[in-house]
Write a protein that holds these residues in place. Structure first.
Motif, PDB file in Angstrom:
ATOM      1  N   VAL A   1       0.860  -1.190   0.000  1.00 17.42           N
ATOM      2  CA  VAL A   1       0.000   0.000   0.000  1.00 17.42           C
ATOM      3  C   VAL A   1       0.891   1.233   0.000  1.00 17.42           C
ATOM      4  O   VAL A   1       2.055   1.191   0.390  1.00 17.42           O
ATOM      5  N   LEU A   2       0.310   2.354  -0.439  1.00 15.40           N
ATOM      6  CA  LEU A   2       1.071   3.580  -0.548  1.00 15.40           C
ATOM      7  C   LEU A   2       1.261   4.195   0.847  1.00 15.40           C
ATOM      8  O   LEU A   2       0.293   4.534   1.533  1.00 15.40           O
ATOM      9  N   ILE A   3       2.501   4.338   1.242  1.00 15.37           N
ATOM     10  CA  ILE A   3       2.871   4.977   2.505  1.00 15.37           C
ATOM     11  C   ILE A   3       3.700   6.213   2.164  1.00 15.37           C
ATOM     12  O   ILE A   3       4.614   6.140   1.328  1.00 15.37           O
ATOM     13  N   ARG A   4       3.389   7.305   2.804  1.00 17.33           N
ATOM     14  CA  ARG A   4       4.113   8.551   2.577  1.00 17.33           C
ATOM     15  C   ARG A   4       4.803   9.022   3.863  1.00 17.33           C
ATOM     16  O   ARG A   4       4.310   8.787   4.969  1.00 17.33           O
ATOM     17  N   TRP A   5       5.929   9.684   3.695  1.00 15.08           N
ATOM     18  CA  TRP A   5       6.542  10.464   4.759  1.00 15.08           C
ATOM     19  C   TRP A   5       6.283  11.944   4.455  1.00 15.08           C
ATOM     20  O   TRP A   5       6.471  12.397   3.325  1.00 15.08           O
TER      21      TRP A   5
ATOM     22  N   VAL B   1       7.613  14.447   1.626  1.00 13.85           N
ATOM     23  CA  VAL B   1       9.021  14.085   1.572  1.00 13.85           C
ATOM     24  C   VAL B   1       9.259  12.937   0.597  1.00 13.85           C
ATOM     25  O   VAL B   1      10.087  13.043  -0.324  1.00 13.85           O
ATOM     26  N   ALA B   2       8.544  11.833   0.796  1.00 10.59           N
ATOM     27  CA  ALA B   2       8.771  10.654  -0.049  1.00 10.59           C
ATOM     28  C   ALA B   2       7.586   9.712   0.093  1.00 10.59           C
ATOM     29  O   ALA B   2       6.839   9.784   1.073  1.00 10.59           O
ATOM     30  N   GLN B   3       7.436   8.819  -0.889  1.00  8.45           N
ATOM     31  CA  GLN B   3       6.382   7.823  -0.816  1.00  8.45           C
ATOM     32  C   GLN B   3       6.842   6.532  -1.437  1.00  8.45           C
ATOM     33  O   GLN B   3       7.770   6.526  -2.274  1.00  8.45           O
ATOM     34  N   ILE B   4       6.150   5.429  -1.051  1.00  7.30           N
ATOM     35  CA  ILE B   4       6.508   4.124  -1.579  1.00  7.30           C
ATOM     36  C   ILE B   4       5.267   3.251  -1.651  1.00  7.30           C
ATOM     37  O   ILE B   4       4.461   3.220  -0.746  1.00  7.30           O
ATOM     38  N   ASP B   5       5.098   2.599  -2.807  1.00  6.56           N
ATOM     39  CA  ASP B   5       4.212   1.440  -2.889  1.00  6.56           C
ATOM     40  C   ASP B   5       5.034   0.365  -3.562  1.00  6.56           C
ATOM     41  O   ASP B   5       5.882  -0.233  -2.885  1.00  6.56           O
ATOM     42  N   THR B   6       4.846   0.162  -4.872  1.00  7.42           N
ATOM     43  CA  THR B   6       5.789  -0.697  -5.598  1.00  7.42           C
ATOM     44  C   THR B   6       6.875   0.150  -6.246  1.00  7.42           C
ATOM     45  O   THR B   6       7.822  -0.377  -6.833  1.00  7.42           O
ATOM     46  N   ARG B   7       6.714   1.458  -6.169  1.00 10.37           N
ATOM     47  CA  ARG B   7       7.711   2.414  -6.691  1.00 10.37           C
ATOM     48  C   ARG B   7       7.988   3.438  -5.604  1.00 10.37           C
ATOM     49  O   ARG B   7       7.316   3.472  -4.578  1.00 10.37           O
ATOM     50  N   THR B   8       8.961   4.266  -5.855  1.00 14.25           N
ATOM     51  CA  THR B   8       9.277   5.328  -4.915  1.00 14.25           C
ATOM     52  C   THR B   8       9.240   6.682  -5.617  1.00 14.25           C
ATOM     53  O   THR B   8       9.511   6.771  -6.818  1.00 14.25           O
ATOM     54  N   GLU B   9       8.898   7.704  -4.846  1.00 18.89           N
ATOM     55  CA  GLU B   9       8.950   9.084  -5.335  1.00 18.89           C
ATOM     56  C   GLU B   9       9.466   9.970  -4.220  1.00 18.89           C
ATOM     57  O   GLU B   9       9.262   9.668  -3.039  1.00 18.89           O
ATOM     58  N   TYR B  10      10.115  11.070  -4.608  1.00 16.63           N
ATOM     59  CA  TYR B  10      10.742  11.951  -3.637  1.00 16.63           C
ATOM     60  C   TYR B  10      10.448  13.404  -3.964  1.00 16.63           C
ATOM     61  O   TYR B  10      10.293  13.776  -5.129  1.00 16.63           O
ATOM     62  N   ALA B  11      10.412  14.219  -2.919  1.00 13.53           N
ATOM     63  CA  ALA B  11      10.396  15.662  -3.135  1.00 13.53           C
ATOM     64  C   ALA B  11      11.739  16.077  -3.715  1.00 13.53           C
ATOM     65  O   ALA B  11      12.775  15.467  -3.421  1.00 13.53           O
ATOM     66  N   GLU B  12      11.721  17.121  -4.524  1.00 13.80           N
ATOM     67  CA  GLU B  12      12.962  17.589  -5.145  1.00 13.80           C
ATOM     68  C   GLU B  12      14.006  17.965  -4.093  1.00 13.80           C
ATOM     69  O   GLU B  12      15.201  17.772  -4.308  1.00 13.80           O
ATOM     70  N   SER B  13      13.542  18.483  -2.975  1.00 12.12           N
ATOM     71  CA  SER B  13      14.467  18.968  -1.951  1.00 12.12           C
ATOM     72  C   SER B  13      15.257  17.855  -1.273  1.00 12.12           C
ATOM     73  O   SER B  13      16.281  18.127  -0.634  1.00 12.12           O
ATOM     74  N   VAL B  14      14.803  16.594  -1.412  1.00 12.47           N
ATOM     75  CA  VAL B  14      15.499  15.493  -0.742  1.00 12.47           C
ATOM     76  C   VAL B  14      16.044  14.475  -1.723  1.00 12.47           C
ATOM     77  O   VAL B  14      16.756  13.539  -1.317  1.00 12.47           O
ATOM     78  N   LYS B  15      15.756  14.647  -3.008  1.00  8.66           N
ATOM     79  CA  LYS B  15      16.194  13.683  -4.002  1.00  8.66           C
ATOM     80  C   LYS B  15      17.715  13.562  -3.989  1.00  8.66           C
ATOM     81  O   LYS B  15      18.430  14.576  -3.959  1.00  8.66           O
ATOM     82  N   GLY B  16      18.205  12.325  -4.001  1.00 11.70           N
ATOM     83  CA  GLY B  16      19.642  12.090  -3.973  1.00 11.70           C
ATOM     84  C   GLY B  16      20.232  12.042  -2.581  1.00 11.70           C
ATOM     85  O   GLY B  16      21.380  11.643  -2.404  1.00 11.70           O
ATOM     86  N   ARG B  17      19.459  12.457  -1.577  1.00  8.81           N
ATOM     87  CA  ARG B  17      19.945  12.427  -0.189  1.00  8.81           C
ATOM     88  C   ARG B  17      19.153  11.444   0.670  1.00  8.81           C
ATOM     89  O   ARG B  17      19.706  10.839   1.591  1.00  8.81           O
ATOM     90  N   PHE B  18      17.868  11.301   0.402  1.00  4.11           N
ATOM     91  CA  PHE B  18      16.988  10.429   1.192  1.00  4.11           C
ATOM     92  C   PHE B  18      16.639   9.183   0.388  1.00  4.11           C
ATOM     93  O   PHE B  18      16.520   9.237  -0.849  1.00  4.11           O
TER      94      PHE B  18
END
Length: 108
Positions: free
Chosen positions: A31-35, A47-64
Motif C-alpha cells: 500500500v502507498l505509505i508517505r513520509w 518528503v517521499a512515498q513508496i508502494d511498488t515504486r518510490t517518489e521523492y520531493a525535489e528537496s530530498v532527491k539524492g539524499r533520502f
C-alpha cells in the motif's frame, strides 16, 4: 490503524539518520505509505512515498532513500547529508491516518 515512528534525534549538518515507521491495523503489503514533515510555522511538506515504486520531493532527491519491509510492516527513511532545513517533525501517513511523528533536528 496505528503508526509508530522512531529514529529521530539531533544530528550535525552532513550527518545521517534512519527513521522507521511501523504500522498495524491494515493490510500493509505494497500500500502507498508517505513520509511528510512539518517545521514550526510552516506547512506540511511531502518528503517521499513508496508502494511498488518510490517518489521523492525535489528537496530530498539524492539524499533520502525510502524503503519498506513488508514482513515487519515497516517503512524506513534513510536520510543522508542532512541540512538545517531538514529540521522538522517527520510523520508517516496512509490515507487519512498518520503517526505521532518523530523530531529531526539538524544543527551544529
Amino acid at each position: 490503524v496505528q503508526f509508530v515512528e522512531s529514529g529521530g534525534g539531533l544530528v550535525q549538518p552532513g550527518g545521517s539518520l534512519r527513521l522507521s515507521c511501523t504500522a498495524s491495523g491494515f493490510p500493509f503489503d505494497y500500500v502507498l505509505i508517505r513520509w511528510y514533515r512539518q517545521a514550526p510555522g510552516k506547512l506540511r511538506e511531502f518528503v517521499a512515498q513508496i508502494d511498488t515504486r518510490t517518489e521523492y520531493a525535489e528537496s530530498v532527491k539524492g539524499r533520502f532513500l525510502i524503503s519498506r519491509d513488508n514482513v515487519k510492516n515497516t517503512v524506513y527513511l534513510q536520510m543522508n547529508n542532512l541540512k538545517p532545513e531538514d529540521t522538522a517533525v517527520y510523520y508517516c501517513n496512509y490515507l487519512t491516518y498518520r503517526g505521532q511523528g518523530t523530531q529531526v533536528t539538524v544543527s551544529s
